[in-house]
Each structure stands twice: as structure tokens, then as C-alpha cells.
Scaffold this motif. Structure first.
Motif, PDB file in Angstrom:
ATOM      1  N   LEU A  54       0.863  -1.305   0.037  1.00 51.91           N
ATOM      2  CA  LEU A  54       0.100  -0.030  -0.076  1.00 51.91           C
ATOM      3  C   LEU A  54       0.693   1.309  -0.025  1.00 51.91           C
ATOM      4  CD1 LEU A  54      -3.018   1.289   0.198  1.00 51.91           C
ATOM      5  CD2 LEU A  54      -2.668   0.979   2.864  1.00 51.91           C
ATOM      6  N   LEU A  55       1.956   1.256   0.727  1.00 46.25           N
ATOM      7  CA  LEU A  55       2.833   2.465   0.676  1.00 46.25           C
ATOM      8  C   LEU A  55       3.390   2.578  -0.813  1.00 46.25           C
ATOM      9  CD1 LEU A  55       5.089   1.655   3.898  1.00 46.25           C
ATOM     10  CD2 LEU A  55       3.004   3.254   3.700  1.00 46.25           C
ATOM     11  N   LEU A  56       3.795   1.698  -1.418  1.00 46.06           N
ATOM     12  CA  LEU A  56       4.123   1.657  -2.983  1.00 46.06           C
ATOM     13  C   LEU A  56       3.070   2.565  -3.588  1.00 46.06           C
ATOM     14  CD1 LEU A  56       5.439  -1.852  -3.957  1.00 46.06           C
ATOM     15  CD2 LEU A  56       6.811   0.242  -3.773  1.00 46.06           C
ATOM     16  N   GLN A  57       1.666   2.239  -3.529  1.00 46.22           N
ATOM     17  CA  GLN A  57       0.787   2.882  -4.117  1.00 46.22           C
ATOM     18  C   GLN A  57       0.680   4.331  -3.464  1.00 46.22           C
ATOM     19  OE1 GLN A  57      -3.190   1.189  -3.652  1.00 46.22           O
ATOM     20  NE2 GLN A  57      -4.181   3.049  -3.794  1.00 46.22           N
ATOM     21  N   MET A  58       0.687   4.643  -2.537  1.00 50.43           N
ATOM     22  CA  MET A  58       0.626   5.775  -1.892  1.00 50.43           C
ATOM     23  C   MET A  58       1.874   6.774  -2.375  1.00 50.43           C
ATOM     24  SD  MET A  58      -0.744   5.581   1.908  1.00 50.43           S
ATOM     25  CE  MET A  58       0.503   4.349   2.548  1.00 50.43           C
ATOM     26  N   LYS A  59       3.078   5.853  -2.597  1.00 47.19           N
ATOM     27  CA  LYS A  59       4.245   6.862  -3.035  1.00 47.19           C
ATOM     28  C   LYS A  59       3.891   7.279  -4.565  1.00 47.19           C
ATOM     29  CE  LYS A  59       7.026   5.260  -5.273  1.00 47.19           C
ATOM     30  NZ  LYS A  59       7.319   5.507  -6.819  1.00 47.19           N
ATOM     31  N   GLN A  60       3.476   6.450  -5.321  1.00 46.62           N
ATOM     32  CA  GLN A  60       2.988   6.756  -6.809  1.00 46.62           C
ATOM     33  C   GLN A  60       1.811   8.055  -6.774  1.00 46.62           C
ATOM     34  OE1 GLN A  60       4.896   6.190  -8.780  1.00 46.62           O
ATOM     35  NE2 GLN A  60       5.654   3.960  -8.840  1.00 46.62           N
ATOM     36  N   SER A  61       0.986   7.775  -5.849  1.00 44.28           N
ATOM     37  CA  SER A  61      -0.298   8.871  -5.566  1.00 44.28           C
ATOM     38  C   SER A  61       0.264   9.998  -5.365  1.00 44.28           C
ATOM     39  CB  SER A  61      -1.309   8.196  -4.881  1.00 44.28           C
ATOM     40  OG  SER A  61      -1.889   6.933  -5.103  1.00 44.28           O
ATOM     41  N   MET A  62       1.349  10.005  -4.519  1.00 47.39           N
ATOM     42  CA  MET A  62       1.691  11.358  -3.934  1.00 47.39           C
ATOM     43  C   MET A  62       2.547  12.062  -5.301  1.00 47.39           C
ATOM     44  SD  MET A  62       3.047  11.088   0.097  1.00 47.39           S
ATOM     45  CE  MET A  62       4.219   9.674  -0.313  1.00 47.39           C
ATOM     46  N   CYS A  63       3.416  11.267  -5.847  1.00 49.28           N
ATOM     47  CA  CYS A  63       4.094  11.928  -6.985  1.00 49.28           C
ATOM     48  C   CYS A  63       3.071  12.490  -7.926  1.00 49.28           C
ATOM     49  CB  CYS A  63       5.046  10.660  -7.590  1.00 49.28           C
ATOM     50  SG  CYS A  63       6.323  11.429  -9.000  1.00 49.28           S
ATOM     51  N   LYS A  64       2.055  11.487  -8.356  1.00 49.84           N
ATOM     52  CA  LYS A  64       1.164  11.962  -9.447  1.00 49.84           C
ATOM     53  C   LYS A  64       0.339  13.077  -9.099  1.00 49.84           C
ATOM     54  CE  LYS A  64      -2.982  10.794  -8.661  1.00 49.84           C
ATOM     55  NZ  LYS A  64      -3.962   9.982  -8.020  1.00 49.84           N
ATOM     56  N   ASP A  65      -0.072  13.451  -7.641  1.00 48.53           N
ATOM     57  CA  ASP A  65      -0.710  14.506  -7.392  1.00 48.53           C
ATOM     58  C   ASP A  65       0.153  15.872  -7.435  1.00 48.53           C
ATOM     59  OD1 ASP A  65      -3.195  13.264  -6.685  1.00 48.53           O
ATOM     60  OD2 ASP A  65      -2.395  12.583  -4.728  1.00 48.53           O
ATOM     61  N   ALA A  66       1.456  15.561  -7.144  1.00 51.90           N
ATOM     62  CA  ALA A  66       2.439  16.517  -7.126  1.00 51.90           C
ATOM     63  C   ALA A  66       2.515  16.947  -8.532  1.00 51.90           C
ATOM     64  CB  ALA A  66       3.842  16.208  -6.477  1.00 51.90           C
ATOM     65  N   LEU A  67       2.479  16.177  -9.535  1.00 55.49           N
ATOM     66  CA  LEU A  67       2.618  16.553 -10.863  1.00 55.49           C
ATOM     67  C   LEU A  67       1.444  17.244 -11.311  1.00 55.49           C
ATOM     68  CD1 LEU A  67       4.422  13.445 -12.222  1.00 55.49           C
ATOM     69  CD2 LEU A  67       5.165  15.539 -12.580  1.00 55.49           C
TER      70      LEU A  67
END
Length: 911
Positions: free
Chosen positions: A210-223
Motif C-alpha cells: 500500500l505504501l508503494l501505491q501511496m508513493k506513486q499517488s503522491m508523485c502523481k498529485d504533485a505533478l
């Protein structure tokens, strides 16, 4: 992308057969949806376009493969079951409905989303933002349905995976806190079974996924924020995801016991999670810079500046997390020590020693608080210590690469530190409560003492195991531990004294106080002098830098004052003593810590000023060492010739010799003696005097008298050399000090001993030549006469002002005459009588030393009134005598003159 995805798939395989693999593969779809969105946004920004396009294509293929396998009957090779229920099939079809336009959007626009002029197609990005969320929700719903199906089938995953999927779904919907997203306890029948263990491992592994998913989500939201696509929405999403990431990261490492999530205990996984923490802590400030903005516009501006760094840090964070996920499923083995450097060991042990000290100081301040003195100050200090110690202990358990602290080097050390952390929580609770309560019962005091001791036991276990592991490293772990214990022992002495004053377990705390004092001294001298290796401890190298010696001497002085205050508190229990201890104790502990750590520093500098009286003290101490060398050799002869009842006196003299050497070489707090003032003097003490003393001690254990005599003369020679140098230094510092006279008097102690020694050698036929004896007699007598009459740079005894010194000199001379009287009739039967005469002589010489050290002051000349008075009286007496003689003569003369005058008158008439 494909490699990372395949690694994730592989590492999450478990003992739960196809159900677990199927659910894990379905869960991976969520991470892929976020990853593909991120890579499309990077293409839109123009960041490494070919590379990110290739990753995007691989991600689409991987998503398609898993989706088709779930729908089309599974894939035995990948462990994927086909759709097990109608509900799952319907939900997968919803994913297909959402996935097709999403994939088409990616494929058809990846080459055109960024125009030739560098602008981006915001409409496409807006559509991407809109489609991303529903696809994520639908994928999560599939996982939830699969969990339900597994539960119905009776697979071992029932309950567990459903709750994990529920947690993930709740995360997507951004509701609740971390604890709501963690699975409940497994069935009670699992808790002690292998299935329960697998349950917990899978629980932690999937939370890491789940942390992997969240990490990608944070990067996505920042973009999205940086590109200005629905910035407000994505700002809110980024805030929620960031909070949830931190809570989840903490939970999988520290555990959440009340919901059945255990603390991380696998060594290799802990090291990998430390790397994850390190990368995230680099990423966190960049995200915080975006999240703290008040407007969407300012957030977009900050995001534009930070996005390149965010993307750059996301990749190593992702790779570190992928490896962590693999280790959760397959912990395996590792050898962290193989990569630990000298600096790594230093930082790790430094943190261990700090933790031990802070634990002790927190307990110490609690004991002081219980006595209700300086309450406000102690409350603040306890609060500060708790915060520092808690953070430091977590750094020891998890490692902190930012602080240079590596995770534990072995599973045993990790277990000990986890044990300390478990007890620390209870201790922290008790201490925090104590800060707000003035009335502390014996029960509370006992509870804190018990918990503190338990934490200390775990820390000592971790330290001892680490010392064993680091035996082959270049870092002096054992010596460092001895130095690190010194401030802790100082704090323990304060705590024990306060507990004695409080009346809590008085005898035990007196024992603790005395034990702490003795250990402090033992460690102090071991660090200074060094020690050979034993069966249980490595060798300790002695100190060779005079600046370190001086700093250690300062530490000893500080501890001496602390010790006296602690003893006063324990003995008298006076508030004034406690106030002094409270005011000075913490500062003293810090100074002891700083001074002891200097032992391992490089290029230590110092600028010590030696006071005149300090030169005089070390001059006298070296002279005492010279005298002892002759006493040892003399007593050795008496023992060997049967003239001493046992070896007790010889043993006592050897101990005194060693203690005097320590004071001369390293200084002393009690009695006060300064450390050597320069490196040259220290080198002389280390390279000449110390080996000579060691040789004397060793030879005194043997049977060769000649070796003892030679070694004693070497000590005398080395001590006399530096004694003469110290004399000149003392005279230069204080020219009015009568040092030369005192130096001769001090040397008479050794001289008298030499006379007796030479006499014994002669009477016991150990030396048939009487020359040495006569030479010793002549040398002593010559010096004795110089002390009275002057000569050779000495002034004669000032009389009548120093009649006290003259009287003492007479007593010395009388005892010397008594000793010398044996020279003509010396025999072995006279040995005891000669020794008694020697002891009387030495006692008189010692009594004279303070007199010789006293400055001579000539009595001031007074006005000669007595002479004047006597002169006047003499004059008066002379006048009286003259008057008495002249008056009769004058009277007779006048009478005769008158008669002659009368006789002459008639004669004149006759004429």
C-alpha cells in the motif's frame, strides 16, 4: 516499470496458494494505475520522454495481462485464479469499462500531449485526472470482492485480506485515520499457529504494498499540481496521502499491537526500511513546501520548482520499497556488519551510550523530583530527556541514515533494542505522569526504578553483543563503552543518593552508590593507563596525549565534587545539600561525558596554565616516588633475610608506589595533584619513569635481589631527573619560594633510606665493599650540614628568626648521629635497631619539611631606644661620679685659695 512490477508480483507470493497470489496481483493493478498516470504526466512535462513512454507502454501491457487473466480463467503459471464469483466478474467488467478509455487516452495522447512549442494539452490532462480516481476505486472493489470470495471458500486468507482491502479502499476514499485501515486480529485459533505467523507477515507485506501505491499517488498529485490540473483537488489528495503514508510507515515498523500488527523484527527488512525512511525524509521537505501553501496558485508555483527533485527522489524510494516488500515475504539472511565502517560503529555506539545516559538521567531527575526540590526545573528537564531519548531509541532500532546511525548490526542486538523500546513506553508513561503530580508514592517510585533498570538491562545487552560483534573492527568498542559509562555512573550516583535520602530501599541504594563510585574510578584509570586483553575483554590502549590526560583530570575533579555532594545528600539528608546537587549535577554529568569522549578524539588541543603551588605539589610528589623506590628495595632485603615477619609491608609499599606513580603521571583529585603540564614531561613519565616502576614491581615478585636493586636505582634516577626539572619550573613561577632548600630536605628522605639499604647489604654479605655505605653516609651528612650552614646554593639558617628550624635541625642531627653510630659495629643483629633509628630520623625529617618550605623573613630593625637610654644612664652616672670626685677637690681648693689670700693681707700692711 515491468521489472519492478514483476518483482512485486514475485515477492508477494506466500503460503496462501493461489488465493493470496490472485489478490496480490489484483492489488498491484491499483499501483499500476497510479504509476502510469505519473509517467504520462512526466511525458507531458517533457521529462525523459523516451524512457517514460517505454515505462508507460510496459505498464499498460502488465495491466492488460493481469486483467485478462482474472477475467479469462486465470494463469496457472502466475498463480492467478480466474474470476471465482459472479460479483467479482461484474466488478472486473466495470474495471474493463473504465480501463479501456483510460488506456486509450494514454496510448493516443502520449505522443501529442506535449506540443511542439512546449505547451501541454490541458484538456487531456484534465480527462486523465477525472478518469484516474474511478479506475482506482474499481480496482480496489475487485480486491475487496476477491477477499470475500476467499473467505467464503474457507481459505486461510479469510478475514485478513478482506480487512486489508477494506483498509485500501478506505484510503482511496480518504476517510478515517490509520488505525481504521489496519486489519483486526486474526481468528483466536490462529494466534499461536503457523497460519497466524503467516497472517502477520502477509499483513505487513501488503501494508508495505500500500505504501508503494501511496508513493506513486503522491508523485502523481504533485505533478497535477505543478501542471495546474485541478490543483485544489490534488492538493487535498496530496495532504491526505502524505499523512496516511507517514502513519502507515510508522505502523509497519513500530507495530500496532492492539489490532494485531506486530513490530518489525526482521533484521534485513529493518535495514531496508531504514533506506526507505532515508529517501522519504529527503522527499518530505519538498512535499511540505507544496502542502503549506495557502493558495492553489502559490502551491502550483512551488510545485513547479520542486517537481524535478520530487520525481528524482521517487525512483530510489520506489526501488527501496520494492525490495522491502520482497523482504516481508522472504526475510532471508543478510550480514549488515560486512558493510559497517569505523564511522558507522562510532555513531552506533555513541547513540547507544547516549541512550543509556538519558535513561539514567531521566530516572535520576525523577528521584530528585520525588524529594520536591527545584520542582519546576526538574519537570522541564524530564520532559526534554523523554523527547530526546525516545527519538534516539527509535533511531537505534530503525537506524537514521540522515544522522549517520545505521540499524542494528545483528538480530540479537535488534531484539535487545526492541525489548528496550517496549519497556521504554511504560517508563515514559510513568515519568510523564510524574511531571504533573507532586505527591509520588513509594509504589510509583518503585515502578519507575524497576522500569528504568529493565530498560538499562536491555541496553547493556545490546552494548555487550555489539562489542562482541565489533571485535574485529578498527573501532575501539570496549574502550568507548568504558568512557560512555562514566557520565551514566555519575547520574546513577546522584539517583542512588536521592533514593537514600527519600528512604527508598536504603541499603540497596547505598550499595548502588558505592558500586557506582568504585566503577567510575576503575574505568577512569583503565582508560588512562590501558589494560591488557583478557578472556572476556579486549585490550585497552592507554592515553599518550597530554591534552587528553589534562581533560580527563578535569573530569576527575568534576566527578570528585559531584561525589562529595552525593555523599552529603545520602549521609545527612539536608535540603541545602540536595539543592547544591540539583544545581550542579546535570552540568557535572555533561562535563564528565565531554571529557571522556575526548579520549577518542584526534588533534585535541589544550592550553593549561600551571599555578606556582601546583608546580610545588608535583615536585614533592615525584620526590615521594623516589623515596618509595628505596623503601621498596630496603623492605625486599629485609623480607629475603627473614627480618620482616611477612610480605604485607612490601605489598603495601608496592601498592603505594603504583598509586604515587598514577598521581605523578595523570594527576589526582584527592589529594589534589595537577596533570603533567607539557607533552615532554608526560613522555618522560611514560617512557622512562613508568617502565622503571613496572620493572621494580615485577622484580620484587622474584628472588633476584640484584634485579630489585637495579630497578630501584632506575626509578630513583628517572624520578630525580624530572624532580630537578619541576624544581626549576616552580622557582621560575615563584622566585621567592625556598625550593632549593626544600628539595635538599626532600632528598634526605631518600638519602637516609639509601644509608640503611647500603648498611643492610653490607651486614648480610650482599655487598662486601663498604664504599657505597660510606658514600651514602657522606652524602647525607654533607646535605644536612648545608641545610644548617649554607653552601651549594643554600643560605644558612637565619637566626634568631628561624630558631624553630634550628631546633628541628638539631633533633634531626641527634637522630642521624644515633643511626650513624652503628657504622663501626654493624652486624645482622643490629638490623632491627637500625631500622627503628631510621624511622625516628625519617619522622624528624618529615616534621621539618613544612619549616623548610616556609619563607624566611628577617625581623625588621627597630629604633635603638635601649642603647640611647643606656647611654643616657651611663652619662648620668659618669657625671655623678665626676661630681663626687671634683666636689671635695674643688672645696679644698677654694678653701686653700682663701687661706692663702688671708695670709697675704697682713704682709701687705706691714709693708
Amino acid at each position: 516499470m515491468a521489472r519492478s512490477a514483476l518483482l512485486l508480483i514475485w515477492c508477494l507470493q506466500s503460503a496462501f496458494a493461489d488465493w493470496g497470489d490472485t489478490i496480490n496481483r489484483a492489488g498491484l493493478q491499483r499501483t499500476l494505475s497510479q504509476t502510469m498516470t505519473k509517467e504520462f504526466l512526466l511525458v507531458a512535462r517533457g521529462d525523459e520522454v523516451p524512457k517514460n513512454k517505454a515505462k508507460l507502454v510496459q505498464g499498460i501491457e502488465s495491466f492488460n495481462f493481469t486483467l485478462n487473466a482474472l477475467l479469462g480463467g486465470g494463469d496457472v503459471g502466475q498463480g492467478i485464479l480466474g474470476s471465482p464469483t459472479e460479483k467479482v466478474t461484474l466488478l472486473l467488467q466495470e474495471v474493463v469499462v473504465l480501463w479501456k478509455p483510460f488506456a486509450e487516452l494514454l496510448i493516443t495522447n502520449m505522443d501529442s500531449v506535449r506540443r511542439g512549442d512546449g505547451s501541454v494539452d490541458t484538456a487531456v490532462l484534465g480527462s486523465l485526472s477525472t478518469r484516474n480516481g474511478p479506475l482506482l476505486d474499481a480496482s480496489n472493489a475487485v480486491v475487496s470482492a476477491l477477499v470475500d470470495a476467499a473467505k467464503v471458500s474457507g481459505a486461510e486468507t479469510n478475514g485478513l485480506v478482506q480487512d486489508i482491502a477494506g483498509r485500501q479502499r478506505t484510503f482511496i476514499q480518504s476517510r478515517g485515520k490509520f488505525q481504521r485501515h489496519i486489519a483486526e486480529d486474526p481468528p483466536s485459533t490462529w494466534k499461536s499457529s503457523p497460519a497466524g505467523k503467516r497472517w502477520r507477515l502477509l499483513q505487513m507485506g501488503r501494508l508495505t504494498c500500500l505504501l508503494l501505491q501511496m508513493k506513486q499517488s503522491m508523485c502523481k498529485d504533485a505533478l497535477f499540481v505543478a501542471l495546474g490540473i485541478s490543483p485544489t483537488f490534488h492538493m487535498e489528495s496530496l495532504i491526505q496521502t502524505n499523512h496516511y503514508f507517514e502513519d502507515s510507515h510508522k505502523g509497519i515498523i513500530e507495530g500496532v499491537p492492539f489490532v494485531g500488527l506486530p513490530a518489525l523484527k526482521e533484521l534485513c527488512t529493518m535495514h531496508q526500511m531504514s533506506l526507505v525512511t532515508y529517501y522519504y525524509h529527503q522527499l518530505r521537505p519538498l512535499l511540505s513546501g507544496i502542502l503549506t501553501q495557502e493558495t492553489a496558485y502559490s502551491a502550483q508555483r512551488v510545485a513547479k520548482d520542486a517537481i524535478n527533485d520530487i520525481v528524482t527522489l521517487t525512483d530510489p524510494l520506489f526501488e527501496a520499497m520494492v525490495e522491502a516488500v520482497r523482504l516481508y515475504g522472504h526475510p532471508g539472511t543478510c550480514n549488515p556488519m560486512a558493510n559497517m565502517t569505523h564511522t558507522d560503529w562510532h555513531n552506533f555506539f555513541l547513540s547507544l551510550e547516549k541512550q543509556r545516559l538519558w535513561t539514567q538521567e531521566a530516572s535520576q531527575h525523577f528521584a530528585q523530583l520525588a524529594l520536591k526540590v527545584d520542582v519546576k526545573t526538574l519537570q522541564v528537564e524530564i520532559t526534554v530527556f523523554l523527547a530526546e531519548a525516545s527519538e534516539n531509541l527509535r533511531n537505534l532500532v530503525e537506524g537514521s541514515r540522515a544522522e549517520g546511525v545505521v540499524p542494528p548490526p545483528s538480530a540479537q542486538v535488534l531484539d535487545a533494542l526492541l525489548g528496550a523500546w517496549g519497556v521504554w513506553g511504560d517508563l515514559e508513561t510513568e515519568l510523564s505522569a510524574a511531571v504533573h503530580h507532586l505527591a509520588l508514592s513509594d509504589v510509583v517510585v518503585g515502578r519507575v526504578v524497576q522500569l528504568s533498570n529493565k530498560v538499562m538491562e536491555f541496553l547493556v545487552s545490546a552494548i555487550e553483543e555489539s562489542i562482541r560483534l565489533a571485535a574485529n573492527s578498527t573501532f575501539p568498542t570496549y574502550s568507548f563503552d568504558l568512557a560512555g559509562q562514566q557520565p551514566t555512573l555519575s547520574a546513577r550516583a546522584i539517583q542512588s543518593a536521592c533514593l537514600v535520602m527519600l528512604g527508598y530501599d536504603t541499603q540497596e541504594n547505598w550499595n548502588q552508590l558505592n558500586t557506582s563510585r568504585q566503577l567510575w574510578r576503575d574505568h577512569h584509570w583503565t582508560l588512562l593507563q590501558g589494560a591488557p586483553a583478557t578472556a572476556t575483554t579486549p585490550a585497552v590502549n592507554g592515553v599518550t596525549d597530554v591534552c587528553i590526560v589534562q581533560k580527563m583530570k578535569h573530569a576527575a575533579d568534576v566527578y570528585h565534587h559531584l561525589e562529595q555532594r552525593a555523599l552529603a545528600v545520602a549521609l545527612h539528608g539536608q535540603v541545602v545539600d540536595l539543592q547544591e546537587l540539583n544545581a550542579w549535577g546535570h552540568e557535572a554529568t555533561e562535563q564528565v561525558e565531554a571529557a571522556n569522549l575526548q579520549v577518542f578524539a584526534e588533534n585535541v588541543s589544550c592550553n593549561t596554565t600551571v599555578l606556582p603551588e601546583e608546580w610545588q605539589l608535583i615536585h614533592a610528589e615525584v620526590s615521594a616516588l623516589a623515596h618509595l623506590s628505596q623503601k621498596v628495595s630496603t623492605e625486599y632485603i629485609l623480607v629475603r633475610q627473614g627480618k620482616s615477619p611477612n610480605n604485607e609491608m612490601l605489598t603495601s609499599l608496592l601498592v603505594e608506589l603504583e598509586e604515587t606513580l598514577k598521581r605523578v603521571t595523570f594527576g589526582s583529585s584527592s589529594p589534589p595533584r595537577p596533570a603533567p603540564p607539557t607533552q615532554d614531561y608526560f613522555n618522560h613519565l611514560l617512557l622512562r619513569l613508568t617502565p622503571a616502576v613496572d620493572s621494580l614491581k615485577l622484580s620484587a615478585e622474584g628472588s633476584a635481589a640484584s634485579l630489585v636493586l637495579t630497578a630501584a636505582d632506575r626509578v630513583l634516577e628517572a624520578a630525580s631527573t624530572i624532580q630537578a626539572q619541576y624544581l626549576e619550573e616552580a622557582l621560575a613561577a615563584d622566585p621567592s619560594w625556598p625550593g632549593r632548600r626544600l628539595d635538599v630536605a626532600l632528598n634526605q628522605l631518600s638519602g637516609a633510606q639509601q644509608v640503611f639499604k647500603e648498611a643492610l647489604l653490607f651486614v648480610f654479605d650482599l655487598n662486601s665493599d663498604k664504599t657505597n655505605f660510606l658514600s651514602a653516609v657522606e652524602g647525607f651528612e654533607s646535605a644536612l650540614l648545608r641545610l644548617k650552614d649554607g653552601g651549594g646554593g643554600l643560605e644558612p639558617i637565619m637566626l634568631p628568626e628561624r630558631s624553630d628550624l634550628k631546633a628541628q635541625w638539631d633533633r634531626i642531627h641527634a637522630d642521624w648521629t644515633a643511626l650513624k653510630a652503628y657504622q663501626d659495629t654493624m652486624s645482622s643483629e643490629d638490623a632491627s635497631r637500625m631500622e627503628a633509628a631510621l624511622l625516628r630520623l625519617v619522622a624528624q625529617i618529615r616534621a621539618a619539611l613544612p619549616m623548610y618550605a616556609q619563607r624566611d623573613v628577617k625581623a625588621p630593625q627597630s629604633f635603638p631606644w635601649p642603647r640611647i637610654i643606656y647611654s643616657i644612664i651611663g652619662a648620668c652616672l659618669t657625671c655623678c661620679c665626676c661630681t663626687m670626685v671634683l666636689y671635695p677637690w674643688l672645696k679644698s681648693y677654694r678653701k686653700r685659695t682663701k687661706l692663702e689670700a688671708q695670709a697675704a693681707v697682713p704682709q701687705a700692711d706691714d709693708v
